[in-house]
Design a protein around this motif. Sequence first.
Motif, PDB file in Angstrom:
ATOM      1  N   ILE A 131       7.805   8.364  -4.933  1.00 10.74           N
ATOM      2  CA  ILE A 131       9.174   8.846  -5.155  1.00 10.74           C
ATOM      3  C   ILE A 131      10.155   8.088  -4.278  1.00 10.74           C
ATOM      4  CG2 ILE A 131      10.711  10.817  -4.798  1.00 10.74           C
ATOM      5  CD1 ILE A 131       8.387  12.614  -5.680  1.00 10.74           C
ATOM      6  N   ARG A 132       9.807   7.940  -3.000  1.00 16.11           N
ATOM      7  CA  ARG A 132      10.709   7.246  -2.081  1.00 16.11           C
ATOM      8  C   ARG A 132      10.889   5.783  -2.499  1.00 16.11           C
ATOM      9  NH1 ARG A 132      12.765   7.825   3.158  1.00 16.11           N
ATOM     10  NH2 ARG A 132      14.306   6.151   3.355  1.00 16.11           N
ATOM     11  N   ALA A 133       9.810   5.140  -2.953  1.00 14.32           N
ATOM     12  CA  ALA A 133       9.906   3.739  -3.373  1.00 14.32           C
ATOM     13  C   ALA A 133      10.786   3.600  -4.618  1.00 14.32           C
ATOM     14  CB  ALA A 133       8.514   3.180  -3.640  1.00 14.32           C
ATOM     15  N   TYR A 134      10.648   4.523  -5.565  1.00 15.73           N
ATOM     16  CA  TYR A 134      11.498   4.473  -6.761  1.00 15.73           C
ATOM     17  C   TYR A 134      12.963   4.736  -6.398  1.00 15.73           C
ATOM     18  CZ  TYR A 134       7.872   4.029 -10.339  1.00 15.73           C
ATOM     19  OH  TYR A 134       6.877   3.549 -11.159  1.00 15.73           O
ATOM     20  N   GLU A 135      13.195   5.644  -5.447  1.00 14.72           N
ATOM     21  CA  GLU A 135      14.562   5.878  -4.994  1.00 14.72           C
ATOM     22  C   GLU A 135      15.135   4.624  -4.335  1.00 14.72           C
ATOM     23  OE1 GLU A 135      14.011   9.260  -2.500  1.00 14.72           O
ATOM     24  OE2 GLU A 135      14.310  10.711  -4.131  1.00 14.72           O
ATOM     25  N   ASN A 136      14.298   3.920  -3.575  1.00 10.43           N
ATOM     26  CA  ASN A 136      14.739   2.646  -2.991  1.00 10.43           C
ATOM     27  C   ASN A 136      15.092   1.646  -4.086  1.00 10.43           C
ATOM     28  OD1 ASN A 136      14.242   3.723  -0.461  1.00 10.43           O
ATOM     29  ND2 ASN A 136      12.295   2.650  -0.173  1.00 10.43           N
ATOM     30  N   ALA A 137      14.288   1.636  -5.149  1.00 11.89           N
ATOM     31  CA  ALA A 137      14.565   0.721  -6.258  1.00 11.89           C
ATOM     32  C   ALA A 137      15.904   1.042  -6.910  1.00 11.89           C
ATOM     33  CB  ALA A 137      13.433   0.802  -7.286  1.00 11.89           C
ATOM     34  N   GLN A 141       0.809  -1.208   0.000  1.00 14.77           N
ATOM     35  CA  GLN A 141       0.000   0.000   0.000  1.00 14.77           C
ATOM     36  C   GLN A 141       0.851   1.269   0.000  1.00 14.77           C
ATOM     37  OE1 GLN A 141      -2.832  -0.184   3.230  1.00 14.77           O
ATOM     38  NE2 GLN A 141      -3.847  -2.010   2.393  1.00 14.77           N
ATOM     39  N   GLY A 142       2.140   1.134   0.343  1.00 13.43           N
ATOM     40  CA  GLY A 142       3.049   2.263   0.195  1.00 13.43           C
ATOM     41  C   GLY A 142       3.359   3.054   1.444  1.00 13.43           C
ATOM     42  N   GLY A 143       2.892   2.596   2.597  1.00 14.81           N
ATOM     43  CA  GLY A 143       3.123   3.355   3.816  1.00 14.81           C
ATOM     44  C   GLY A 143       4.394   2.983   4.560  1.00 14.81           C
ATOM     45  N   PHE A 144       5.249   2.166   3.953  1.00 14.30           N
ATOM     46  CA  PHE A 144       6.421   1.666   4.665  1.00 14.30           C
ATOM     47  C   PHE A 144       7.701   1.872   3.865  1.00 14.30           C
ATOM     48  CE2 PHE A 144       2.624  -0.790   5.564  1.00 14.30           C
ATOM     49  CZ  PHE A 144       2.506  -0.670   6.951  1.00 14.30           C
ATOM     50  N   THR A 145       7.737   2.910   3.048  1.00 13.64           N
ATOM     51  CA  THR A 145       8.887   3.112   2.165  1.00 13.64           C
ATOM     52  C   THR A 145      10.142   3.530   2.921  1.00 13.64           C
ATOM     53  OG1 THR A 145       8.104   5.379   1.747  1.00 13.64           O
ATOM     54  CG2 THR A 145       7.478   3.681   0.150  1.00 13.64           C
ATOM     55  N   SER A 146      10.005   3.981   4.158  1.00 14.98           N
ATOM     56  CA  SER A 146      11.186   4.334   4.951  1.00 14.98           C
ATOM     57  C   SER A 146      11.877   3.106   5.528  1.00 14.98           C
ATOM     58  CB  SER A 146      10.797   5.285   6.097  1.00 14.98           C
ATOM     59  OG  SER A 146      10.301   6.511   5.590  1.00 14.98           O
ATOM     60  N   ASP A 147      11.172   1.987   5.574  1.00 11.55           N
ATOM     61  CA  ASP A 147      11.729   0.748   6.119  1.00 11.55           C
ATOM     62  C   ASP A 147      12.453  -0.021   5.012  1.00 11.55           C
ATOM     63  OD1 ASP A 147      10.625   0.864   8.898  1.00 11.55           O
ATOM     64  OD2 ASP A 147       8.733   0.863   7.808  1.00 11.55           O
ATOM     65  N   THR A 148      13.607   0.468   4.647  1.00 14.85           N
ATOM     66  CA  THR A 148      14.312  -0.147   3.513  1.00 14.85           C
ATOM     67  C   THR A 148      14.792  -1.562   3.812  1.00 14.85           C
ATOM     68  OG1 THR A 148      16.371   0.899   4.245  1.00 14.85           O
ATOM     69  CG2 THR A 148      15.041   2.079   2.610  1.00 14.85           C
ATOM     70  N   ASP A 188       8.417  11.866 -14.425  1.00 13.04           N
ATOM     71  CA  ASP A 188       6.985  12.069 -14.646  1.00 13.04           C
ATOM     72  C   ASP A 188       6.277  12.482 -13.358  1.00 13.04           C
ATOM     73  OD1 ASP A 188       7.375  11.390 -17.259  1.00 13.04           O
ATOM     74  OD2 ASP A 188       6.364   9.444 -17.161  1.00 13.04           O
ATOM     75  N   ILE A 189       6.673  11.888 -12.232  1.00 14.20           N
ATOM     76  CA  ILE A 189       6.035  12.244 -10.961  1.00 14.20           C
ATOM     77  C   ILE A 189       6.396  13.671 -10.569  1.00 14.20           C
ATOM     78  CG2 ILE A 189       5.937  11.730  -8.491  1.00 14.20           C
ATOM     79  CD1 ILE A 189       6.374   8.791  -9.202  1.00 14.20           C
ATOM     80  N   TYR A 190       7.661  14.036 -10.697  1.00 10.85           N
ATOM     81  CA  TYR A 190       8.059  15.405 -10.388  1.00 10.85           C
ATOM     82  C   TYR A 190       7.323  16.397 -11.279  1.00 10.85           C
ATOM     83  CZ  TYR A 190      11.924  13.896  -7.379  1.00 10.85           C
ATOM     84  OH  TYR A 190      12.672  13.368  -6.359  1.00 10.85           O
ATOM     85  N   THR A 191       7.108  16.036 -12.536  1.00 11.14           N
ATOM     86  CA  THR A 191       6.360  16.913 -13.435  1.00 11.14           C
ATOM     87  C   THR A 191       4.936  17.102 -12.924  1.00 11.14           C
ATOM     88  OG1 THR A 191       7.681  16.203 -15.340  1.00 11.14           O
ATOM     89  CG2 THR A 191       5.570  17.245 -15.800  1.00 11.14           C
TER      90      THR A 191
END
Length: 312
Positions: free
Chosen positions: A141-147, A105-112, A163-166
């Motif tokens: 954004i955070r999830a893509y950075e993790n990727a 769901q995307g709420g845990f992107t800080s838990d790398t 695209d997201i930043y745009t």
Amino acid sequence: LAVFLDRGPANLAALSLKARFDHAYYTRIHPELANASAEEAYRFWLGHGAGAGEAASEDDRLFQILGERAFPDAFKVDVFAGRYQASKEAGATLDRVDLLALFLQGGFTSDTDLVQGPNASRLWEVVARNARSHGQLDAAIRAYENALDCNGPPGRILHQLGDIYTAQHRLHDALHCYERCVDAPNTDRWAFINGARIAADLGYFEKSLSFISKGAHIWAEKEPWRRVRDHAYRAMIDRSVAEARRAKSPDLIRPTLEQITNLISTEFAETRILQNPDGYALLLCDERLDELPQGAVERIRSYVGHEVGRDV
């Protein structure tokens, strides 16, 4: 369907080639069916669950939430369960697929540390896509950075970030991503188009022309490439016209016109032969002539006539 009609629910005949009914899985998610036989549970699913899209096996559920039928080994499900002590509303402990669905769901992107090992970047991309589809752009954004940190394919990921930043109107961040993207392996070809347009809109014309030049081959000069090229040329002319008006010096436009003329001339691999070499040259403008400054039409006619060596 023929197999289903031939074998029937008593033999747990599947409704499709890929779907199968897992009695143990289905009774686990439906405790009220704990004492039901396989046929009874299957008939219950046919009557109540199938029409609502309820999965009848773990791999079907995985396919619904992940697009794959194998549980991702990169997801540290035990760490996640111990950290967040997730449970269903009724108090029953969530199974590993439920925990994965919660994580996605995307709420845990800080838990790398929840995603490690092979295919880690792929799982983070799934998280990013889910977050983006639900409007959670910062989480995406955070999830893509993790990727990216997990050595995911930069060409694809950087384009998605751009695209997201745009979409967030963070155009300088988007431009930076597109610049990195077009220099990465297996880049997304739309990065050339999006980068060129944003650079032109921000007034970075050399960057815009660089995107256009780099993208000419991969786009084979097709319509999207031609449109963004024309957009960049027009933005350059508009900027020069605005500066000339402020300075009240029409000659300031000439260097830009000469630069664009030179750029256009390089787009033709060979000299074009006019069908009627003695005829007039027709200059097409996308401006109403009566809206141009006084004397502009004659100056244009004279300039172009001199360049092509004929009447215009």
